[in-house]
Scaffold this active site. Structure first.
Site, mmCIF file in Angstrom:
data_model
loop_
_atom_site.group_PDB
_atom_site.id
_atom_site.type_symbol
_atom_site.label_atom_id
_atom_site.label_comp_id
_atom_site.label_asym_id
_atom_site.label_seq_id
_atom_site.Cartn_x
_atom_site.Cartn_y
_atom_site.Cartn_z
ATOM 1 N N GLU A 11 0.789 -1.247 0.000
ATOM 2 C CA GLU A 11 0.000 0.000 0.000
ATOM 3 C C GLU A 11 0.816 1.290 0.000
ATOM 4 O O GLU A 11 0.519 2.211 0.754
ATOM 5 C CB GLU A 11 -0.961 -0.001 1.193
ATOM 6 C CG GLU A 11 -1.874 -1.213 1.217
ATOM 7 C CD GLU A 11 -2.818 -1.250 2.415
ATOM 8 O OE1 GLU A 11 -2.667 -0.408 3.321
ATOM 9 O OE2 GLU A 11 -3.704 -2.114 2.435
ATOM 10 N N GLU B 200 -6.038 -10.827 -1.104
ATOM 11 C CA GLU B 200 -6.922 -10.587 0.052
ATOM 12 C C GLU B 200 -8.376 -10.514 -0.394
ATOM 13 O O GLU B 200 -9.119 -9.603 -0.029
ATOM 14 C CB GLU B 200 -6.527 -9.275 0.760
ATOM 15 C CG GLU B 200 -5.057 -9.229 1.131
ATOM 16 C CD GLU B 200 -4.633 -7.964 1.869
ATOM 17 O OE1 GLU B 200 -5.503 -7.181 2.271
ATOM 18 O OE2 GLU B 200 -3.415 -7.780 2.045
ATOM 19 N N ASP C 295 -1.253 -4.121 -3.216
ATOM 20 C CA ASP C 295 -2.035 -2.898 -3.007
ATOM 21 C C ASP C 295 -3.525 -3.143 -3.275
ATOM 22 O O ASP C 295 -3.892 -4.156 -3.869
ATOM 23 C CB ASP C 295 -1.512 -1.756 -3.887
ATOM 24 C CG ASP C 295 -1.600 -0.399 -3.192
ATOM 25 O OD1 ASP C 295 -2.531 -0.186 -2.392
ATOM 26 O OD2 ASP C 295 -0.730 0.457 -3.454
HETATM 27 C C1 XIL Z 1 -6.607 -6.118 8.206
HETATM 28 C C2 XIL Z 1 -7.005 -7.267 9.095
HETATM 29 O O1 XIL Z 1 -7.863 -8.100 8.378
HETATM 30 C C3 XIL Z 1 -7.677 -6.751 10.359
HETATM 31 O O2 XIL Z 1 -7.896 -7.813 11.260
HETATM 32 C C4 XIL Z 1 -6.813 -5.689 11.023
HETATM 33 O O3 XIL Z 1 -7.511 -5.125 12.109
HETATM 34 C C5 XIL Z 1 -6.450 -4.606 10.044
HETATM 35 O O4 XIL Z 1 -5.829 -5.178 8.916
HETATM 36 N N1 XIL Z 1 -4.948 -4.632 3.600
HETATM 37 C C6 XIL Z 1 -4.003 -5.432 4.180
HETATM 38 C C7 XIL Z 1 -4.340 -6.261 5.359
HETATM 39 O O5 XIL Z 1 -2.893 -5.548 3.632
HETATM 40 O O6 XIL Z 1 -3.251 -6.418 6.219
HETATM 41 C C8 XIL Z 1 -5.498 -5.675 6.123
HETATM 42 O O7 XIL Z 1 -5.868 -6.623 7.121
HETATM 43 C C9 XIL Z 1 -6.634 -5.397 5.175
HETATM 44 C C10 XIL Z 1 -6.248 -4.388 4.129
#
Ligand code: XIL
Length: 908
Positions: free
Chosen positions: A506, A631, A561
């Site tokens: 990010e 993700e 990202d």
């Molecule tokens: C999130 C987790 O899912 C949560 O449990 C935590 O509170 C915050 O982070 N992008 C990412 C992840 O790269 O690490 C994030 O995960 C979601 C967005």
């Protein structure tokens, strides 16, 4: 009345007592059985009262065993409505209760049948004797609306005596005067069957959902003047029991929290002892605040401690002083004991937020047993030839049910939080790998591949990595050295147990107005401020060196990202990766890419356009590196409610996404879901995954295991009908006064909501001449708010234009988004379209009026031409956008995708 068999272990006799109660004058003379419950299948229409433990024993004789009683009212409630009782009728309740042999029963202990409301009428009482059972009856006329249940309890002397409820019968009194025609029995007669709780459901009484049965309840109302176990999560908060601010009926105290210093801080209660693994709990609390501004308070649970801990937000409420008490309710099934630590806590994203809590309850309901359906087609097998299937986990999901489920469908895991920088250090800035080691080693032992998330990120990282003790940025050298130590130590610690790393996460943020100049879209992160624009290159260079030093040739290094479907961002990512990889090639003469994969986080929602995802994949294909979907989740729109139509749309989007992934599987290495099921998701309020909270399949599961079939059946291919309007030729005068020529123009209505919430709308009119397109908008919006930092979160209007009306998926020359808030502050996308733009705003009785002139950019306008065009109203309240209305587009993608605009014809 039926004979009741007595449990074998109770040797003594039955005492039958029948008292006719005086609490109401009875009208009925004859009674017929309404419900007879012997607990053979369920707990019937009962729930546990107070803090007793209830166990439903099924056997030759089934019964409810009530133990761990501490108060006289700890017992069993027989609920009126659940037992089909109706107000204004006479009833007779007969119950059979026993006390096990050997139980110590203090002299004078009595069983009571009471109504726990109003004046608490005592309907019946009888002595309790160890090793004996008793059957008692009570007659009762239900006239008071406040009454809702019979409570089977004891007097105070017997408050700790455990007892068993073996059965209950509810009979209803026949109306005294009966002139109703006697119904003839159908030929052949009818067999007389005494109904049980399960089969007396007449159509109009069938509950839509069987109410879950309450097994236990813990109640905290602060009425003893203490915090009742609540402590500040951060240790700095001030927790005070306040007299005079109260929610408890007849009470006077609540718990106030102030002096919070971080979002995650607030009152927390350790509930480890209360929790049974596999059991679902409903947590509820009443919240109040003195804050004039709206604040959000979240109810969350923490599972486990230290670097293994996982955090789950259960529910949230937004309130201000005007709201008085507001209830927050959430539920959660604990599938682990968190290594002996589970807590319930309240937090707020607003650090300054202070709030009261009261009447906190934690209720255990009978939870259906959850099983992993091993018959289901494993997702990982279906896609075995295409890519790996991963999921995001905490250590606690590597056990029991969750592990079985994970193993069935996945072959890779990512630590959802457990390997982020902040999880790998202790308070003294020393590395502590204990939690992460457990996760990685267990995952490997269970046969998963492990992806490493994440080395360099602006979030969830200790700030001392880039800040000095005064909070000032470290020098480039110091920050680089910290970065190098972090990357090298972490990578070498885990070694080749980890197959790939998110090296940088990010790093991009901004308008993405100029994708080639990606440096202008770098996030102002701590790392960037201390090191400079090349921090990304440096991070990858270090990671590559560590891999090379150790001979890990296969190690995949990823730039990861989100908003990867947004074309301008995808292009910015593309240029950044391309430049960095070229720089590395030039510097080292090496042919292999420095960044070896691009991570598409794929946090999508129902409005995401699969075409955009596909376009990004096509673009990344040109980088000659692989793609990881890192993700994946797809949120619905309505929070905290399953909306069938939204779940269908979700499934359709999942089908389209997997279709695209399959078609590009030559360059896609893996698809990782972000969460095991809807209940465990970081966005659990919008149900973004393919299994529900009970690990049951959603339509989305079926959509991804057979995308072709699903699409053939469900893709309705509806042609999108665009809204159309005409603009007349004419040049209005813009200014304080509204030119009367506007009155002659047709109005178009900006009132199609993109949001679930319905808010401000507008009436608009248009005109054009050789130089400008003119728009007038009258916005109806009662409360004006521009306190949010982000422009689109302020009360404002937007005009979208696509001059050529080519159905592009992203902005091209002649496409622009123009925003003006009620205070005439304008913002633009891309930033360069601001040239020559003119606007005026005036406040009106019920909102505000905006007059705008937008110069033509690429076309010479002519009568008959059709341009892409849309209008939007952003409605803000309490510092955030609560509603969005548009003229045409309902996807909310207009800011990046001009194909969703409506059409405006330039008329004479
Ligand atoms: C999130 C987790 O899912 C949560 O449990 C935590 O509170 C915050 O982070 N992008 C990412 C992840 O790269 O690490 C994030 O995960 C979601 C967005």
């Amino acid at each position: 009345m039926q004979q009741h068999r007595i449990p074998a272990r109770i040797t003594s006799f039955v005492i039958a007592v029948l008292f006719i109660l005086t609490c109401a004058t009875l009208r009925a003379e004859e009674f017929s059985v309404l419900v007879q419950e012997e607990f053979n299948e369920s707990m019937g229409g009962t729930v546990v009262a107070g803090s007793a433990q209830a166990e439903h024993i099924v056997g030759d004789v089934s019964y409810i065993a009530l133990s761990e009683r501490e108060n006289n009212w700890d017992g069993l409630d027989i609920l009126f409505e659940e037992n089909f009782m109706e107000i204004d009728n006479d009833y007779r309740l007969t119950i059979t209760v026993s006390v096990d042999e050997g139980v110590e029963v203090p002299e004078g202990s009595e069983l009571w049948v009471q109504i726990p409301a109003g004046s608490y009428p005592l309907l019946q009482q009888a002595s309790l004797v160890s090793g004996e059972s008793l059957t008692i009856s009570a007659d009762f006329e239900w006239i008071d609306e406040e009454f809702g249940q019979f409570r089977i309890q004891t007097n105070e002397i017997g408050e700790q005596v455990p007892f068993n409820v073996l059965s209950y019968v509810i009979e209803q009194g026949a109306p005294v005067v009966s002139e109703a025609p006697v119904e003839e029995e159908p030929a052949g007669g009818s067999e007389e069957v005494t109904p049980t709780h399960e089969d007396v459901l007449t159509p109009e009484k069938v509950p839509t959902e069987t109410p879950a049965l309450l097994l236990s309840e813990t109640w905290l109302d602060f009425e003893d003047g203490t915090t009742q176990g609540f402590e500040g999560r951060g240790g700095v908060e001030l927790l005070e029991v306040i007299e005079g601010i109260n929610h408890t009926e007849g009470g006077s105290y609540s718990l106030h929290t102030s002096q919070r210093e971080a979002e995650w801080q607030g009152p927390a209660l350790t509930i480890t002892e209360l929790v049974t693994v596999g059991q679902e709990y409903e947590m509820s609390a009443w919240i109040k605040t003195d804050s004039e501004e709206a604040i959000t308070v979240q109810l969350s649970t923490q599972i486990g401690e230290g670097s293994s801990a996982s955090y789950q937000n259960l529910s949230s409420v937004t309130l201000s002083a005007a709201d008085d008490w507001v209830q927050v309710v959430g539920s959660y099934r604990y599938d682990t004991d968190g290594g002996g630590y589970i807590a319930l806590y309240f937090e707020s994203p607003l650090v300054e937020a202070n709030f009261y809590i009261d009447d906190v309850s934690i209720r255990a309901y009978e939870t259906p047993e959850v099983e992993v359906d091993v018959e289901l087609m494993p997702i990982k097998e279906l896609y075995a030839e295409h890519f790996l299937i991963g999921n995001a986990i905490s250590s606690f999901e590597l056990e029991g049910l969750m592990l079985d489920h994970l193993k069935h469908h996945h072959n890779l895991v990512t630590a959802e939080n457990g390997m982020k920088p902040e999880a790998l250090y202790d308070q003294d800035r020393n590395f502590n790998f204990a939690g992460a080691d457990y996760l990685v080693d267990t995952a490997l032992a269970e046969g998963f591949k492990v992806h490493g998330h994440v080395l360099v990120w602006h979030a969830q990282s200790p700030e001392w990595l880039w800040l000095d003790d005064e909070g000032e940025p470290l020098s480039r050298e110091e920050a680089l050295s910290n970065m190098e130590t972090h990357i090298r130590t972490v990578m070498e610690h885990f070694g080749d147990k980890i197959m790939s790393w998110d090296v940088v996460n990010e790093a991009l943020d901004g308008s993405f107005a100029n994708p080639e100049n990606w440096q202008s879209s770098l996030r102002e992160s701590g790392w960037k401020t201390a090191i400079g624009d090349d921090f990304i290159y440096q991070a990858f260079r270090i990671a590559r060196e560590v891999a090379d030093d150790n001979g890990w040739d296969e190690m995949t290094l990823i730039y990861n990202d989100y908003n990867d479907d947004q074309q301008s961002k995808a292009r910015t990512m593309y240029h950044m990766i391309k430049d960095i990889n070229e720089q590395y090639r030039e510097e080292t003469g090496e042919d292999r890419p420095l960044i070896s994969e691009v991570g598409m986080q794929a946090h999508y929602n129902l409005n995401t356009l699969p075409e955009n995802v596909e376009a990004s994949i096509e673009l990344f294909r040109d980088l000659d590196i692989k793609i990881a979907v890192t993700e994946l989740d797809v949120t619905t729109l309505t929070r905290n409610t399953y909306v069938q139509e939204e779940l269908d749309r979700q499934a359709l989007l999942y089908a389209k996404l997997f279709d695209i992934y399959k078609a590009n599987s030559d360059i896609i290495s893996r698809v990782t879901f972000w969460g095991i099921n809807d209940a465990k998701s970081w966005r659990s309020d919008r149900y973004p995954l393919v299994f529900d909270g009970n690990l049951q399949t959603k339509s989305s599961y079926y959509a991804i295991i057979d995308t072709e079939a699903y699409l053939a059946e469900h893709d309705d291919q509806v042609e999108v009908i665009k809204a159309e309007a005409k603009a007349n030729f004419g040049t209005p005068e813009l200014g304080e006064a509204v030119d009367p020529m506007w009155d002659e123009q047709e109005t178009i209505s900006v009132s199609k909501y993109q949001s679930a919430w319905e808010g401000a709308t507008a009436e608009a009119r248009t005109l054009w001449d050789d130089e400008y397109l003119y728009v007038l908008m009258n916005v109806s919006d009662s409360v004006l708010d521009k306190s949010a930092e982000a422009d689109h979160e302020q009360d404002s209007i937007e005009v979208f234009i696509n001059e050529t009306n080519e159905q592009e998926l992203s902005y091209i020359e002649g496409t622009g988004q123009y925003r003006v808030n009620y205070d005439n502050e304008a913002s633009f996308n891309p930033g360069s379209v601001d040239e020559g733009f003119v606007s005026f705003t005036t406040l009106s009785e019920d909102g505000y009026t905006v007059q705008i002139a937008i110069p033509w950019k690429t076309i010479t306008p002519e009568s008959g031409m059709v341009i892409g065009f849309d209008l939007q109203v952003n409605d803000a309240e309490g510092g955030s956008r609560i509603a969005v209305a548009a003229w045409n587009d309902q996807t909310g993608q207009g800011w990046q995708n001009p194909s969703v605009f409506g059409e405006l014809q330039l008329a004479d």
